[in-house]
Motif scaffolding. Structure first.
Motif, PDB file in Angstrom:
ATOM      1  N   TYR A   1      29.128   5.500  27.829  1.00 19.10           N
ATOM      2  CA  TYR A   1      29.492   5.129  26.473  1.00 19.10           C
ATOM      3  C   TYR A   1      30.606   6.041  25.963  1.00 19.10           C
ATOM      4  CZ  TYR A   1      29.007   3.969  21.535  1.00 19.10           C
ATOM      5  OH  TYR A   1      29.252   3.567  20.248  1.00 19.10           O
ATOM      6  N   ASN A   2      31.620   5.441  25.352  1.00 14.09           N
ATOM      7  CA  ASN A   2      32.769   6.149  24.792  1.00 14.09           C
ATOM      8  C   ASN A   2      33.699   6.750  25.853  1.00 14.09           C
ATOM      9  OD1 ASN A   2      32.784   5.653  22.070  1.00 14.09           O
ATOM     10  ND2 ASN A   2      31.642   7.490  21.509  1.00 14.09           N
ATOM     11  N   GLN A   3      33.494   6.417  27.115  1.00  9.23           N
ATOM     12  CA  GLN A   3      34.435   6.839  28.148  1.00  9.23           C
ATOM     13  C   GLN A   3      35.791   6.205  27.858  1.00  9.23           C
ATOM     14  OE1 GLN A   3      33.157   5.877  32.121  1.00  9.23           O
ATOM     15  NE2 GLN A   3      34.969   6.717  33.100  1.00  9.23           N
ATOM     16  N   THR A   4      36.865   6.966  27.995  1.00  7.37           N
ATOM     17  CA  THR A   4      38.195   6.437  27.675  1.00  7.37           C
ATOM     18  C   THR A   4      38.673   5.477  28.747  1.00  7.37           C
ATOM     19  OG1 THR A   4      39.371   8.241  28.784  1.00  7.37           O
ATOM     20  CG2 THR A   4      38.791   8.568  26.456  1.00  7.37           C
ATOM     21  N   ALA A   5      39.535   4.566  28.335  1.00  5.68           N
ATOM     22  CA  ALA A   5      40.095   3.594  29.269  1.00  5.68           C
ATOM     23  C   ALA A   5      40.869   4.285  30.375  1.00  5.68           C
ATOM     24  CB  ALA A   5      40.998   2.619  28.513  1.00  5.68           C
ATOM     25  N   THR A   6      41.556   5.384  30.041  1.00  2.00           N
ATOM     26  CA  THR A   6      42.338   6.109  31.037  1.00  2.00           C
ATOM     27  C   THR A   6      41.452   6.697  32.118  1.00  2.00           C
ATOM     28  OG1 THR A   6      43.998   6.673  29.376  1.00  2.00           O
ATOM     29  CG2 THR A   6      43.985   7.976  31.404  1.00  2.00           C
ATOM     30  N   SER A   7      40.344   7.326  31.731  1.00  4.85           N
ATOM     31  CA  SER A   7      39.450   7.933  32.723  1.00  4.85           C
ATOM     32  C   SER A   7      38.674   6.878  33.497  1.00  4.85           C
ATOM     33  CB  SER A   7      38.489   8.916  32.048  1.00  4.85           C
ATOM     34  OG  SER A   7      37.592   8.226  31.189  1.00  4.85           O
ATOM     35  N   TYR A   8      38.463   5.714  32.880  1.00  4.90           N
ATOM     36  CA  TYR A   8      37.724   4.661  33.584  1.00  4.90           C
ATOM     37  C   TYR A   8      38.580   4.010  34.664  1.00  4.90           C
ATOM     38  CZ  TYR A   8      35.244   0.424  34.731  1.00  4.90           C
ATOM     39  OH  TYR A   8      34.617  -0.578  35.430  1.00  4.90           O
ATOM     40  N   GLY A   9      39.815   3.722  34.350  1.00  3.28           N
ATOM     41  CA  GLY A   9      40.656   3.020  35.329  1.00  3.28           C
ATOM     42  C   GLY A   9      40.307   1.543  35.333  1.00  3.28           C
ATOM     43  N   GLY A  10      39.891   1.037  36.499  1.00  2.00           N
ATOM     44  CA  GLY A  10      39.501  -0.356  36.584  1.00  2.00           C
ATOM     45  C   GLY A  10      40.683  -1.307  36.571  1.00  2.00           C
ATOM     46  N   THR A  11      40.368  -2.604  36.635  1.00  2.00           N
ATOM     47  CA  THR A  11      41.373  -3.661  36.669  1.00  2.00           C
ATOM     48  C   THR A  11      41.145  -4.606  35.495  1.00  2.00           C
ATOM     49  OG1 THR A  11      41.410  -3.548  39.086  1.00  2.00           O
ATOM     50  CG2 THR A  11      42.357  -5.519  38.071  1.00  2.00           C
ATOM     51  N   SER A  12      42.208  -5.002  34.841  1.00  2.00           N
ATOM     52  CA  SER A  12      42.094  -5.879  33.671  1.00  2.00           C
ATOM     53  C   SER A  12      41.448  -7.208  34.044  1.00  2.00           C
ATOM     54  CB  SER A  12      43.476  -6.133  33.060  1.00  2.00           C
ATOM     55  OG  SER A  12      44.017  -4.936  32.548  1.00  2.00           O
ATOM     56  N   LEU A  13      40.638  -7.717  33.117  1.00  2.00           N
ATOM     57  CA  LEU A  13      39.886  -8.952  33.360  1.00  2.00           C
ATOM     58  C   LEU A  13      40.018  -9.879  32.165  1.00  2.00           C
ATOM     59  CD1 LEU A  13      37.682 -10.631  34.923  1.00  2.00           C
ATOM     60  CD2 LEU A  13      35.994  -9.316  33.629  1.00  2.00           C
ATOM     61  N   THR A  14      40.340 -11.138  32.427  1.00  2.00           N
ATOM     62  CA  THR A  14      40.293 -12.172  31.404  1.00  2.00           C
ATOM     63  C   THR A  14      39.114 -13.078  31.718  1.00  2.00           C
ATOM     64  OG1 THR A  14      42.697 -12.136  31.116  1.00  2.00           O
ATOM     65  CG2 THR A  14      41.527 -14.074  30.301  1.00  2.00           C
ATOM     66  N   SER A  15      38.171 -13.144  30.790  1.00  2.00           N
ATOM     67  CA  SER A  15      36.959 -13.927  31.019  1.00  2.00           C
ATOM     68  C   SER A  15      37.287 -15.374  31.332  1.00  2.00           C
ATOM     69  CB  SER A  15      36.064 -13.854  29.773  1.00  2.00           C
ATOM     70  OG  SER A  15      34.927 -14.683  29.916  1.00  2.00           O
TER      71      SER A  15
END
Length: 364
Positions: A311-325
């Protein structure tokens, strides 16, 4: 002598793993499988039907019925290794206390990895229950509702149901007058890491910080762990490496896998909520498309996350790939877990997990 040492070292590390695990075998996972994990797959016997009971005819007896057991294939998808260099000692001269210390550390590290990977599979294979923000006034009522849902799903109430509880939720349970301390339940309960019991659940405190996850409820009959050393733990002399002089290493490889056998038997409880995810075949071979509800921000995903989003982890530290539902096609294989995060103001607000099955992937 080398083989004897490997066997002894591996037994010591396994003992350490069993001691350190929170998601213990026999308590959270069963080990009911056939075959060797080192082969890459094992078979899990699955039988949900019971023996047929009929009226007995004293004159003619009764017709015999035939029982059958199906077998599910569990792919062993984790292959982890330890390789810690001990500089200044060749394998024959490493002091016993130093060996013991490194074996202890290897056992602890492998247990932590097993717990992390096992929990991800549990969460992804579980039936999700979203509840209101928990307080000391509603915690017992919430657990009773979980108990009721599991009883209606015919999950055995045989004293083996468990709750894996994060520290904040544990604090609320401890304030509940219905909580029974482990000291009142006997030595066997304490030895299994159970801190008490409430509403028929064995309570295990579990230091996890997955976003909004309050607890996991389950029964060990419905989740399997298979684990084995593919290369036993040993001291490897590195003198012949051409690089290391007067050095050795603690080495070993462990292969393992986890599988949830019945989703209704494992409940992931989120407070105040989580994402709801469904998957369907993409238009391109080897892809799936996720439809996500419950989001109020932007979405990103990770396949087989090494650690779960907090919870509250920043987008930068998370990384990941963008997703459109409903649109993004994701290349996956059956058995992989996808984590989806909801980023609000560039911070993780909610998460959701799904285990991909073959019917969710577009075939070639």
């Amino acid at each position: 002598m080398a083989h004897i040492s490997q066997e002894r070292y591996s037994k010591l590390v396994l003992a350490k793993i069993r001691k350190e695990l929170k998601l213990k075998d026999g308590v959270v996972f069963n080990n009911d499988y056939e075959g060797s994990p080192t082969a890459g797959v094992v078979k899990i016997p699955v039988r949900d039907t019971e023996v047929v009971v009929t009226d007995y005819d004293k004159a003619n007896g009764i017709q015999g019925t035939v029982g059958s057991t199906a077998y599910e294939t569990m792919i062993i998808d984790k292959d982890k290794a330890v390789n810690e260099i001990i500089d200044g000692f060749d394998a024959a001269s490493v002091p016993d206390n130093l060996v013991a210390d490194r074996l202890d550390s290897a056992g602890y590290a492998l247990a932590a990895q097993l717990d992390n990977d096992g929990a991800t599979v549990l969460i992804a294979g579980a039936t999700v229950m979203n509840v209101a923000l928990l307080t000391k006034d509603n915690i017992y009522e919430t657990i009773v509702d979980i108990r009721t849902a599991m009883s209606k799903a015919n999950i055995p109430d045989d004293g083996k149901r468990y709750l894996l509880v994060v520290p904040d939720t544990m604090a609320l349970i401890l304030k509940s007058p219905e909580f029974i301390k482990a000291s009142d339940l006997g030595d066997e309960v304490v030895q299994n890491g159970i801190v008490g019991r409430i509403a028929g659940f064995n309570v295990i405190e579990w230091n996890d910080n997955t976003a909004n996850l309050a607890m996991i409820a389950g029964h060990p009959r419905f989740a399997t762990r298979a684990q084995e050393f593919s290369v036993p733990i040993h001291l490897q002399d590195l003198s012949g490496s051409g690089k290391y002089i007067g050095a050795s290493a603690v080495q070993g490889r462990s292969v393992y896998g986890h599988k949830v056998l019945r989703s209704l038997a494992i409940r992931a409880i989120y407070a105040p909520g989580s994402l709801t995810i469904t998957a369907a075949q993409g238009s391109t071979a080897g892809t799936t498309i996720l439809t996500v509800t419950g989001s109020s921000g932007t979405l990103k995903y990770t396949i087989n996350p090494a650690s779960r989003a907090t919870y509250n982890q920043t987008a930068t530290s998370y990384g990941g790939t963008s997703l459109t539902s409903g649109t993004t096609e994701i290349e996956v294989t059956a058995g992989q877990v996808i984590e989806v995060v909801d980023l609000v103001s560039s911070k993780v607000a909610k998460v959701g997990y799904i285990t991909i099955t073959a019917d969710m992937i577009k075939s070639a």
